[in-house]
Design a protein around this motif. Structure first.
Motif, short mmCIF file in Angstrom:
data_model
loop_
_atom_site.label_atom_id
_atom_site.label_comp_id
_atom_site.label_asym_id
_atom_site.label_seq_id
_atom_site.Cartn_x
_atom_site.Cartn_y
_atom_site.Cartn_z
N MET A 298 0.40 -1.46 0.32
CA MET A 298 0.03 0.07 -0.21
C MET A 298 0.82 1.39 0.27
N TYR A 299 1.95 1.12 0.88
CA TYR A 299 2.76 2.41 1.09
C TYR A 299 3.51 2.42 -0.89
N ALA A 300 3.49 1.52 -1.82
CA ALA A 300 4.09 1.92 -2.88
C ALA A 300 3.08 2.05 -3.56
N VAL A 301 1.70 1.51 -3.40
CA VAL A 301 0.57 2.15 -4.77
C VAL A 301 0.74 3.98 -4.10
N GLY A 305 1.11 7.81 -6.33
CA GLY A 305 -0.15 8.39 -6.36
C GLY A 305 -1.45 8.36 -6.40
N SER A 306 -1.67 6.90 -6.04
CA SER A 306 -2.83 6.26 -6.10
C SER A 306 -3.26 5.59 -4.14
N GLN A 307 -4.43 5.14 -4.45
CA GLN A 307 -5.18 5.11 -3.04
C GLN A 307 -5.27 3.57 -2.75
N SER A 308 -5.06 2.82 -1.65
CA SER A 308 -5.27 1.60 -1.31
C SER A 308 -6.59 1.47 -0.32
N THR A 360 -7.69 11.07 2.13
CA THR A 360 -7.09 10.03 2.64
C THR A 360 -6.00 8.73 1.31
N HIS A 361 -4.76 7.90 1.76
CA HIS A 361 -4.32 7.02 1.30
C HIS A 361 -5.04 5.63 1.44
N ILE A 362 -4.96 5.86 2.31
CA ILE A 362 -4.99 4.29 2.62
C ILE A 362 -6.34 4.14 3.58
N LEU A 377 -11.32 8.85 -5.34
CA LEU A 377 -10.33 9.38 -6.16
C LEU A 377 -10.02 8.54 -7.63
N ASN A 378 -8.76 8.03 -6.81
CA ASN A 378 -7.89 7.12 -7.73
C ASN A 378 -7.84 5.49 -7.32
N LEU A 379 -8.53 4.82 -6.82
CA LEU A 379 -8.41 3.53 -6.43
C LEU A 379 -7.61 3.27 -6.98
N GLY A 380 -5.99 2.26 -6.30
CA GLY A 380 -5.03 1.30 -7.35
C GLY A 380 -5.28 -0.05 -6.94
#
Ligand code: ADP
Ligand code: MG
Length: 680
Positions: A298-301, A305-308, A360-362, A377-380
């Motif tokens: 999740m840190y890599a994602v 620039g994406s969310q997890s 929120t990133h995660i 916004l941007n679920l990766g």
């Protein structure tokens, strides 16, 4: 199967309109259906020496008639005929009921072959099957078919026999000849004939081996072609991130990663970098350290620039993962949010908004996370913990929302390899097969309920030393159907017995209540926690050193293993006590195995062996495909070979072009996989 074989069964002599309907009712429509209606066992007409015949068995003997038949009639239709027979210098008696019409065929001095029930004490055979002459060595094994309605096994034998005689020339080879040569497999036509009408055990064995391999190879080709198709057609994302930052992050961890963790992190980050969609199963025993692997992914994602999203099956787990991740990622700028069914009102609106605008990133939560009005916004990347609790449904929900994230499934239930490659054949698998160094083994004891008093004293001793204990019961409350311990009663009893705090938690409590109790247990405000299996997955209280399981024989091995994994999480020696008085042998065997091994994979294989694949997943709808002849559990070696062969073929150029593989390609074509349809 070619067109000729797709003709209706009625084309065979002796199958009229009525019979055809009957056959259709049991799923037999075409000649091919008949040919693929494989026997589920064989009747053995092998002629054994008299001394080896077992009492009451159905046996076949052959000898010469010594006496004239003696017949006695009872009323009009009933009769009993006896005759003496010399079999290898032993005189035996043959008894025929209501078959006086055979009288003329039974002549002194002639050889006959009889099949029937053997009485070893009276040296008597009660005849069911009579044949003049010596036994036919090619008819020792007789196929037995499953059937239904008004179709008898004898009829099926006859129909399948004539289907073979008239149409077997149309059975085309489907495997490349190089495969037949290297695996020493008989041809397809030979195999069909031999499996229905085996000349001997040896030929049957090879025929079956061939048909099993064929079925498993086709299955694997389908699965893997599907996987390839999915990967190629969906435009997976390329996550680009700075490797250096990952390395720095790993170096700052309070522990060094195990080799297995490093390997799976490499596999996962490779998937993230690739333009293919990740669909990966991460297996690792309880305590093997999957959370940190998830955190790094999740840190890599985040760096790209994406969310997890991390989805877990219970609120307790969501809370724990949320806290754990915050700690692991505290050195970074990653913003983590918690979203569960109990996140309500203003808080919920805030979280939703920050997920939607990318602050929120995660986001960690139960599956409320993807089902409700949550927009990313941007679920990766989506990670699910304990994947088999999530249906395929959730994946579809995501796709329907327009997200095509990479997906990682984590499970601590070591799925036997056999099942993993059948059920999850369309996934890549990463395995953490190594525990962090210095883990103590959990001492496991199986005791019978009369020893309870001693068990309680032991808990007291541990509590006096500052430790804590779990007590697990199969049920929440008393049941008139099952005579097993329930959590409410046990809680009441233990409260009486102990002077320390005894808590109670089960699935019927409100989420907030559960959370409070778990919180109190993790801060040692509660010393003994009585619970149902809600603590089964993921819960982490390192100070707990005792796990007592009431009626332990009611749980499967994998589940017991999960429960046991709740202790042994700190530096202290931990214990698991199984209270059980199993009546059956398998129950006893299960308790014994639990005492002997801590290897989750060994336990899961055993579980599979003792309970079967349906039970393994807790219900009969295991999602295991129906095979016509193969049995993925018993034929696991063939399955593994087929998997490797399929993988090699799908990857090779020749497979898609060379004439040798045209029959396999043709099969894939027909199965609809290549045209992007769903596999059946
Ligand atoms: P699980 O695979 O069961 O989810 P966790 O991720 O909860 O396991 O890890 C169990 C414990 O082991 C945690 O306290 C975690 O911090 C610790 N841990 C994880 N990896 C290592 C490691 N390589 N060395 C030492 N401790 C580790
Ligand atoms: Mg975990």
């Amino acid at each position: 199967m070619n067109r000729t074989l797709n003709q209706p069964v009625s084309i065979l002599k002796g199958i009229g309109e009525e019979k055809e309907k009957e056959l259709n009712k049991i799923g037999l429509f075409t000649i091919a259906d008949l040919l693929q209606h494989f026997p589920y066992r064989y009747e053995n007409h092998e002629v054994l020496p008299i001394e080896e015949l077992r009492h009451d068995d159905r046996v076949t003997v052959s000898g010469t008639i010594q006496t004239e038949p003696a017949i006695r009639f009872y009323g009009k239709k009933k009769s009993r005929m006896t005759v003496r027979l010399m079999v290898e210098n032993i005189l035996i008696t043959a008894v025929f009921f209501n078959r006086a019409f055979l009288k003329n065929k039974i002549k002194r001095g002639e050889t006959v072959t009889l099949t029937g029930k053997w009485d070893k004490y009276k040296l008597t055979i009660t005849v069911q099957d009579f044949k003049q002459g010596s036994p036919d060595p090619t008819k020792q094994l007789e196929a037995v078919y499953s059937t239904g309605g008004n179709v008898t096994v004898k009829q099926l034998r006859r129909y399948i026999h004539s289907a073979l005689t008239e149409y077997s020339t149309h059975i085309k080879e489907s495997l490349p000849s190089s495969f037949l040569v290297s695996y020493k497999l008989p041809s397809r036509k030979e195999s069909y004939t031999a499996v229905h009408r085996p000349e001997n055990k040896e030929k049957l064995k090879h025929a079956r081996r061939r048909l099993v391999y064929e079925e498993l190879l086709f299955f694997q080709l389908k699965m893997q072609a599907f996987k390839r198709q999915e990967r190629l057609s969906s435009h997976g994302r390329v996550h680009s991130f700075d490797e250096e930052k990952i390395t720095t992050f790993i170096n700052k961890l309070p522990f060094s990663l195990t080799n297995a963790q490093i390997r799976v992190i490499e596999e996962i980050t490779q998937d993230l970098r690739d333009p293919l969609k990740m669909n990966r199963l991460l297996q690792g025993d309880v305590g093997s350290g999957k959370t940190v692997v998830a955190a790094i992914a999740m840190y890599a994602v985040y760096l790209s620039g994406s969310q997890s999203a991390l989805m877990v099956p219970t609120e307790i787990l969501a809370e724990q993962h949320y806290q754990g991740l915050k700690e692991l990622l505290s050195n970074t700028n990653v913003k983590i949010s918690l979203l569960t069914g109990s996140t309500k009102g203003k808080r919920k609106r805030e979280v939703n908004a920050s997920v939607e605008d990318g602050d929120t990133h995660i986001v960690v939560g139960t599956h409320a996370l993807i089902q409700e009005d949550v927009a990313f916004l941007n679920l990766g990347l989506v990670i699910t913990d304990e994947q088999h609790r999530f249906g395929v449904e959730q994946r579809r929900v995501l796709r329907d929302k327009g997200y095509e994230p990479d997906v990682l499934f984590m499970t601590a239930t070591p799925i036997p390899r056999t099942l993993a490659i059948t059920v999850f054949g369309d996934m890549d698998v990463s395995i953490i097969d190594e525990l962090p160094a210095g883990r103590k083994t959990i001492e496991t004891y199986w005791v019978k309920p009369p020893v309870l008093e001693r068990v309680l004293r032991f808990i007291q001793k541990e509590v006096n030393n500052g430790r804590q204990a779990y007590v697990i019961c199969p049920l929440i409350e008393e049941s008139d159907k099952l005579d097993v311990q329930n959590a409410i009663d046990v809680h009441a009893q233990l409260q009486q017995y102990f002077s320390c705090k005894v808590g109670l938690i089960h699935g019927r409590l409100a989420a907030e209540e559960k959370e409070q109790i778990m919180e109190a247990f993790s801060t040692n405000d509660i010393q003994i926690l009585v619970s149902t299996t809600v603590v089964e997955v993921g819960v982490n209280v390192p100070n707990a050193t005792v796990m007592v399981i009431y009626d332990a024989d009611r749980f499967g091995l994998s589940q017991l293993h999960q429960l046991r994994g709740r202790v042994g999480r700190g530096d202290q020696q931990s214990y698991c006590i199984l209270l059980a008085d199993p009546k059956g042998e398998t129950g006893k065997e299960r308790m014994q195995i639990m005492q002997e091994t801590e290897d989750g994979f060994v336990l899961s294989e055993k579980d599979l062996e003792l309970r079967g694949p349906g039970d393994f997943f807790g219900s009969k709808q295991s999602g295991l495909p129906d095979f016509k002849i193969a049995d993925p559990v018993h034929d696991y070696r063939a399955l593994e070979t087929a998997r490797q062969d399929a993988a090699r073929l799908i990857k090779s150029k020749e497979f898609w072009t060379a004439a040798e593989y045209s029959s396999l390609r043709h099969y894939l074509d027909k199965s609809g996989v290549l045209s992007g349809q769903k596999i059946d």
